[in-house]
Structures are given as structure tokens and as C-alpha cells.
Design an enzyme around this catalytic site. Structure first.
Site, PDB file in Angstrom:
ATOM      1  NE  ARG A 137     -15.498  31.606  20.414  1.00 32.85           N
ATOM      2  CZ  ARG A 137     -15.079  31.152  21.590  1.00 32.85           C
ATOM      3  NH1 ARG A 137     -13.813  31.308  21.942  1.00 32.85           N
ATOM      4  NH2 ARG A 137     -15.906  30.543  22.411  1.00 32.85           N
TER       5      ARG A 137
ATOM      6  NE  ARG B 202     -19.707  30.981  25.157  1.00 26.70           N
ATOM      7  CZ  ARG B 202     -19.025  31.996  24.614  1.00 26.70           C
ATOM      8  NH1 ARG B 202     -19.646  32.979  24.003  1.00 26.70           N
ATOM      9  NH2 ARG B 202     -17.716  32.010  24.697  1.00 26.70           N
TER      10      ARG B 202
HETATM   11  P1  AMP Z   1     -14.361  27.918  24.644  1.00 26.13           P
HETATM   12  O1  AMP Z   1     -13.520  28.295  23.483  1.00 26.13           O
HETATM   13  O2  AMP Z   1     -13.565  27.257  25.737  1.00 26.13           O
HETATM   14  O3  AMP Z   1     -15.193  29.061  25.161  1.00 26.13           O
HETATM   15  O4  AMP Z   1     -15.391  26.798  24.145  1.00 26.13           O
HETATM   16  C1  AMP Z   1     -16.336  27.065  23.114  1.00 26.13           C
HETATM   17  C2  AMP Z   1     -17.422  26.021  23.138  1.00 26.13           C
HETATM   18  O5  AMP Z   1     -16.852  24.716  22.897  1.00 26.13           O
HETATM   19  C3  AMP Z   1     -18.165  25.870  24.469  1.00 26.13           C
HETATM   20  O6  AMP Z   1     -19.215  26.812  24.622  1.00 26.13           O
HETATM   21  C4  AMP Z   1     -18.677  24.431  24.372  1.00 26.13           C
HETATM   22  O7  AMP Z   1     -19.783  24.345  23.495  1.00 26.13           O
HETATM   23  C5  AMP Z   1     -17.501  23.731  23.683  1.00 26.13           C
HETATM   24  N1  AMP Z   1     -16.527  23.223  24.687  1.00 26.13           N
HETATM   25  C6  AMP Z   1     -15.228  23.613  24.845  1.00 26.13           C
HETATM   26  N2  AMP Z   1     -14.643  22.955  25.845  1.00 26.13           N
HETATM   27  C7  AMP Z   1     -15.587  22.121  26.355  1.00 26.13           C
HETATM   28  C8  AMP Z   1     -15.587  21.178  27.429  1.00 26.13           C
HETATM   29  N3  AMP Z   1     -14.492  20.984  28.188  1.00 26.13           N
HETATM   30  N4  AMP Z   1     -16.735  20.511  27.668  1.00 26.13           N
HETATM   31  C9  AMP Z   1     -17.834  20.683  26.905  1.00 26.13           C
HETATM   32  N5  AMP Z   1     -17.906  21.570  25.897  1.00 26.13           N
HETATM   33  C10 AMP Z   1     -16.788  22.277  25.611  1.00 26.13           C
END
Ligand code: AMP
Length: 191
Positions: A134, A146
Site C-alpha cells: 500500500r 492520515r
Molecule cells: P483504509 O483501508 O480504511 O485505511 O482506507 C484507505 C483509504 O481509502 C483512506 O485513506 C481514504 O482515502 C479512503 N477511504 C476509505 N474509507 C473511507 C471513508 N469511509 N471515507 C472517505 N475515504 C475513505
């Protein structure tokens, strides 16, 4: 039916704990991050749109996320309940989710929030970046962004569920199994 919002900053262990919860309670898993990564891999228009936000560690716009979750739920058949992982991340998303679930007469049962210190998060994410592939896990400035986005935009979601009496904080540092047991206690009390 039990519908759980699994909450916490990036690197808190939501994905790891989701696996155990899904298995034990036979829930349907909705991880918005996983859904976006799937779109990205498949090269869909939605994936292309999300990529710029994901690579920078910013949030994808609310309506895009809400529509994607809405589509996913509509396409599901009969299920025991949901575990929402990485969603909702803004109060607008939490309100939209309530509308969606209340409309189906299957409201959110509880939020489980994994609590982990910032120093531990950075360490975990950089470690994950070595094997996850990632882009957003491999650069410390993106990780910091983040976490800042989480503090500014996502923490208010915890207050949203606190106001509904649905918030449950769980210590997210320690053995995976003992954290899991504490999560199960919260879920079992809602069954
Ligand atoms: P995660 O795998 O949950 O860490 O998500 C990776 C990336 O996907 C995040 O840093 C956001 O760019 C996007 N993302 C995931 N879920 C959301 C959400 N509920 N709202 C907005 N962006 C999201």
C-alpha cells in the site's frame, strides 16, 4: 441482527479484528478501504477517482463513499448483520448510514472503538507498508496526514455515537486474542 461500526485510527487493528468477528458472528464485512482498493485494481472509474485521495491519505468525498456503501447493501441478500470497517469516517457519513439502516429497520447496534497511541500507529503502519504494497503505508508524511485527517474529521464520529449511547472504547494495544475477547463481550451484550 447485529450491526457494528468498528472504529479507530489507521493501524488500530480494525482489519485484523474484523476477521475474527466475521467468523464468530457470521457477519457481512463492509470495509470501504477494501472496496476502493478493489475498484482501483479493476481500473473502474470509481477506483480512478478514489486513487488521488487515497494516495495522498485524504478522505474520498462523502457522497462517493455513501453511494458505494448504499450499492453494496442493496446487492446483499439475507444476512445476519454487518460489520462496518473504516466507515463512517465523517459525521455526514454516520448520518447517511443511520438513514440507510433505520430505513431497513436494522439500526446500528453499537460502535466499537479501538484505542491506540499515535507513536504505536506510525510504527505499525510503516511495518505494514513493508509487505502490504500500500502506497499510503510507505511514507511517513502520508501516514501523519492520515492521522491528522482522522483527528480532524473522524473523531467527531465517536461523539456522534456517544450521544446515541452506542460508543464502546476498547484498548487496542496488547495480544490480538485478548483484544478480541473484549470486543466479543461488547457484541454479546447486544445479541
Ligand atoms: P483504509 O483501508 O480504511 O485505511 O482506507 C484507505 C483509504 O481509502 C483512506 O485513506 C481514504 O482515502 C479512503 N477511504 C476509505 N474509507 C473511507 C471513508 N469511509 N471515507 C472517505 N475515504 C475513505
Amino acid at each position: 441482527m447485529v450491526n457494528i461500526v468498528l472504529f479507530g485510527p489507521p493501524g488500530a487493528g480494525k482489519g485484523t479484528q474484523s476477521e475474527g468477528i466475521i467468523k464468530k458472528y457470521q457477519l457481512s464485512h463492509i470495509s470501504t478501504g477494501d472496496l476502493f482498493r478493489k475498484h482501483l485494481k479493476e481500473g473502474t472509474a470509481l477506483g480512478k477517482l478514489a486513487q488521488q485521495y487515497m494516495d495522498a491519505g485524504n478522505l474520498v468525498p462523502d457522497q462517493v463513499v455513501i453511494d458505494m456503501v448504499d450499492d453494496k447493501i442493496k446487492s446483499d441478500g439475507k444476512i445476519n448483520g454487518y460489520i462496518f470497517d473504516g466507515f463512517p469516517r465523517t459525521v455526514a457519513q454516520a448520518e447517511a448510514l443511520d438513514k440507510l439502516m433505520n430505513g431497513k429497520s436494522t439500526p446500528i447496534s453499537c460502535m466499537i472503538a479501538l484505542e491506540v497511541s499515535k507513536a504505536e500507529l506510525v510504527k505499525r503502519l510503516l511495518n505494514r507498508g513493508k509487505t502490504s504494497g500500500r502506497v499510503d503505508d510507505q511514507d511517513e508524511s502520508k501516514i501523519q496526514n492520515r492521522i491528522t485527517v482522522y483527528e480532524n474529521e473522524t473523531i467527531p464520529v465517536a461523539n456522534y455515537y456517544k450521544n446515541q449511547g452506542k460508543f464502546n472504547g476498547i484498548q487496542g494495544i496488547g495480544e490480538v486474542d485478548s483484544i478480541f475477547k473484549n470486543i466479543c463481550k461488547v457484541i454479546d451484550a447486544r445479541l
